[in-house]
Design a protein around this motif. Sequence first.
Motif, mmCIF file in Angstrom:
data_model
loop_
_atom_site.group_PDB
_atom_site.id
_atom_site.type_symbol
_atom_site.label_atom_id
_atom_site.label_comp_id
_atom_site.label_asym_id
_atom_site.label_seq_id
_atom_site.Cartn_x
_atom_site.Cartn_y
_atom_site.Cartn_z
ATOM 1 N N ASP A 124 -98.767 69.642 4.882
ATOM 2 C CA ASP A 124 -99.354 68.818 5.947
ATOM 3 C C ASP A 124 -98.264 68.263 6.860
ATOM 4 N N LEU A 125 -97.192 67.776 6.280
ATOM 5 C CA LEU A 125 -96.088 67.224 7.075
ATOM 6 C C LEU A 125 -95.427 68.310 7.915
ATOM 7 N N ALA A 126 -95.245 69.488 7.339
ATOM 8 C CA ALA A 126 -94.658 70.602 8.085
ATOM 9 C C ALA A 126 -95.564 71.000 9.244
ATOM 10 N N ALA A 127 -96.882 70.978 9.031
ATOM 11 C CA ALA A 127 -97.826 71.321 10.097
ATOM 12 C C ALA A 127 -97.755 70.301 11.235
ATOM 13 N N ILE A 128 -97.619 69.037 10.903
ATOM 14 C CA ILE A 128 -97.485 67.999 11.933
ATOM 15 C C ILE A 128 -96.221 68.259 12.753
ATOM 16 N N ASP A 129 -95.102 68.485 12.074
ATOM 17 C CA ASP A 129 -93.841 68.742 12.781
ATOM 18 C C ASP A 129 -93.927 69.998 13.638
ATOM 19 N N ASP A 130 -94.524 71.058 13.106
ATOM 20 C CA ASP A 130 -94.663 72.300 13.881
ATOM 21 C C ASP A 130 -95.491 72.063 15.140
ATOM 22 N N ARG A 131 -96.592 71.330 15.005
ATOM 23 C CA ARG A 131 -97.442 71.039 16.156
ATOM 24 C C ARG A 131 -96.688 70.219 17.199
#
Length: 127
Positions: free
Chosen positions: A7-14
Amino acid sequence: MDLIVKDLAAIDDRLSQRHIDLDPAGYFIIYLDRGEGLIHAKHFTNVIDEHGLAVDPETGKVIPARGKVERTHSTVYSGRTAKELSVKIFEQTHPCPVSQLDHAAYLGREFVRAEVALVTGQEYVQD
């Protein structure tokens, strides 16, 4: 735990895909020198044109966001930690080579990522 990390990686990627205004004071290329145990930040000057694009002040040509660019840096800052590098750039350099707060925050994040990679032996690729 894995779900939280994803979830944290997805936030950063976005967030890495969002539009940002370029800093008219220039940009940095950050890299590691593992042999010396240093984080380096090469500073390059630029001009922002009427379209919001970074332009080489010497040639007048747009600087591409991707790919290899042959330019001469104005300064190389070096430090053993993110804090040491930040102090050199933001507190000891006058005038400061960063003119926008979002650029300063980005550099702080990148310096921490570079420090972690230096300490752990992980690969560092600037975001």
